[in-house]
Design an enzyme around this catalytic site. Structure first.
Site, PDB file in Angstrom:
ATOM      1  N   ASP A  68       0.813  -1.217   0.000  1.00  0.00           N
ATOM      2  CA  ASP A  68       0.000   0.000   0.000  1.00  0.00           C
ATOM      3  C   ASP A  68       0.849   1.271   0.000  1.00  0.00           C
ATOM      4  OD1 ASP A  68       0.926  -0.501   2.580  1.00  0.00           O
ATOM      5  OD2 ASP A  68      -1.037  -0.901   3.406  1.00  0.00           O
ATOM      6  N   HIS A 139      -7.392  -4.966  10.269  1.00  0.00           N
ATOM      7  CA  HIS A 139      -7.086  -4.637   8.871  1.00  0.00           C
ATOM      8  C   HIS A 139      -5.764  -5.246   8.438  1.00  0.00           C
ATOM      9  CE1 HIS A 139      -5.076  -0.786  10.480  1.00  0.00           C
ATOM     10  NE2 HIS A 139      -4.108  -1.376   9.796  1.00  0.00           N
ATOM     11  N   GLU A 144     -10.097  -2.304   5.505  1.00  0.00           N
ATOM     12  CA  GLU A 144     -10.694  -2.045   6.814  1.00  0.00           C
ATOM     13  C   GLU A 144     -11.921  -2.932   7.020  1.00  0.00           C
ATOM     14  OE1 GLU A 144      -9.259  -0.135   8.932  1.00  0.00           O
ATOM     15  OE2 GLU A 144      -8.340   1.620   7.997  1.00  0.00           O
TER      16      GLU A 144
HETATM   17  C1  F6R Z   1       1.444  -1.619   6.293  1.00  0.00           C
HETATM   18  C2  F6R Z   1       0.047  -2.003   6.360  1.00  0.00           C
HETATM   19  C3  F6R Z   1      -0.746  -2.036   7.621  1.00  0.00           C
HETATM   20  C4  F6R Z   1       0.065  -2.436   8.858  1.00  0.00           C
HETATM   21  C5  F6R Z   1      -0.834  -2.441  10.093  1.00  0.00           C
HETATM   22  C6  F6R Z   1      -0.054  -2.753  11.358  1.00  0.00           C
HETATM   23  O1  F6R Z   1       1.931  -1.664   4.975  1.00  0.00           O
HETATM   24  O2  F6R Z   1      -0.488  -2.262   5.357  1.00  0.00           O
HETATM   25  O3  F6R Z   1      -1.825  -2.917   7.447  1.00  0.00           O
HETATM   26  O4  F6R Z   1       0.608  -3.703   8.671  1.00  0.00           O
HETATM   27  O5  F6R Z   1      -1.444  -1.188  10.237  1.00  0.00           O
HETATM   28  O6  F6R Z   1       0.854  -1.725  11.578  1.00  0.00           O
HETATM   29  P1  F6R Z   1       1.974  -1.821  12.708  1.00  0.00           P
HETATM   30  O7  F6R Z   1       2.917  -2.894  12.286  1.00  0.00           O
HETATM   31  O8  F6R Z   1       2.608  -0.480  12.711  1.00  0.00           O
HETATM   32  O9  F6R Z   1       1.251  -2.152  13.982  1.00  0.00           O
END
Ligand code: F6R
Length: 244
Positions: A68, A139, A144
């Site tokens: 993303d 997510h 979402e």
């Molecule tokens: C990142 C992504 C998100 C994260 C998720 C968890 O490319 O697509 O889905 O993997 O928000 O984020 P962290 O690892 O910061 O808790």
């Protein structure tokens, strides 16, 4: 098949994840890695850098496709996911950057950019191994709760909870967090041949348990992974609890 791996702490979970990625690279030197940003994979990327610099793994033939990118941020913006990937991994390993793909958050025609990104993923043969983190609401990518499971790359509106969580990268100022992103859809993610999802920290325990022991529902996007034939779930003790 879903396999669970628990490391004692964040560092050992990161090492397990890096070992799985390294195994994929050794098995198929020209493999396609689907990659993620966020806090969780940073330790695994550091371990991959160490292994690459020690001559244990080779990125020269590897291609990558990131999950993303924020809409409105270019690759030189420190908050963009392209910038993150360059700084956290690509600048430190022997990868050919022309083989690294991140959705274009600056395209004039975002819908066309989404279609083009799916074409890029298809043109490299799809991901051999897709790395994922998980959000507190379940997510994956920016898919979402409520998003259907059959979508390819698309434009996503970020939920309030995701904006709040990600504001930590903008000194807690939620108004600065982009409100939209281009994200691979669940269908794109599910087309990977293997999936490696990481969850670390006590705050991820409830959602990772729900995702793999709860009902399969779009309300918990990561629960779709229960339908995938080959998933590795890797986390620390705080997140994994009794999952394994
Ligand atoms: C990142 C992504 C998100 C994260 C998720 C968890 O490319 O697509 O889905 O993997 O928000 O984020 P962290 O690892 O910061 O808790």
């Amino acid at each position: 098949m879903i396999r669970f791996y628990k490391g004692k702490n964040y560092d050992s979970a990161s090492k397990i994840a890096a070992d799985i990625i390294a195994a994929q690279m050794i098995l198929k030197p020209d493999c396609v890695l689907g990659l993620a940003t966020g806090s969780t994979p940073i330790g695994a990327y550091q371990e991959l850098i160490r292994m690459n610099q020690a001559g244990l793994i080779d990125f020269s033939e590897v291609s990558t496709c990131n999950l993303d990118e924020y809409v409105g941020l270019g690759g030189n913006d420190e908050q963009s996911y392209r910038y993150f990937m360059n700084h956290q991994l690509f600048d430190h390993v022997n990868i050919d950057k022309t083989r690294t793909h991140v959705p274009n958050g600056l395209a004039d025609d975002i819908q066309a950019a989404c279609r083009e990104y799916d074409e890029i993923v298809a043109s490299v043969g799809g991901a051999d191994l897709q790395l994922l983190g998980i959000g507190h609401d379940g997510h994956i990518g920016f898919n979402e709760p409520g998003d259907s499971f059959d979508r390819g790359t698309h434009l996503a509106d970020l939920q309030e909870s995701t904006i709040r969580a990600n504001s930590r990268f903008w000194d807690g100022d939620e108004s600065k967090v982009p409100k939209q992103a281009v994200t691979m859809g669940i269908a794109t993610v599910m087309s990977a041949r293997r999936i490696l999802i990481m969850a670390c920290g006590a705050d991820k325990r409830e959602i990772i348990t729900k995702a793999f022991h709860g009902p399969i529902t779009p309300q918990v996007p990561a629960s779709a992974l229960q339908l995938h034939p080959c998933v590795y779930v890797v986390g620390d003790e705080a997140a994994m609890g009794d999952l394994c």
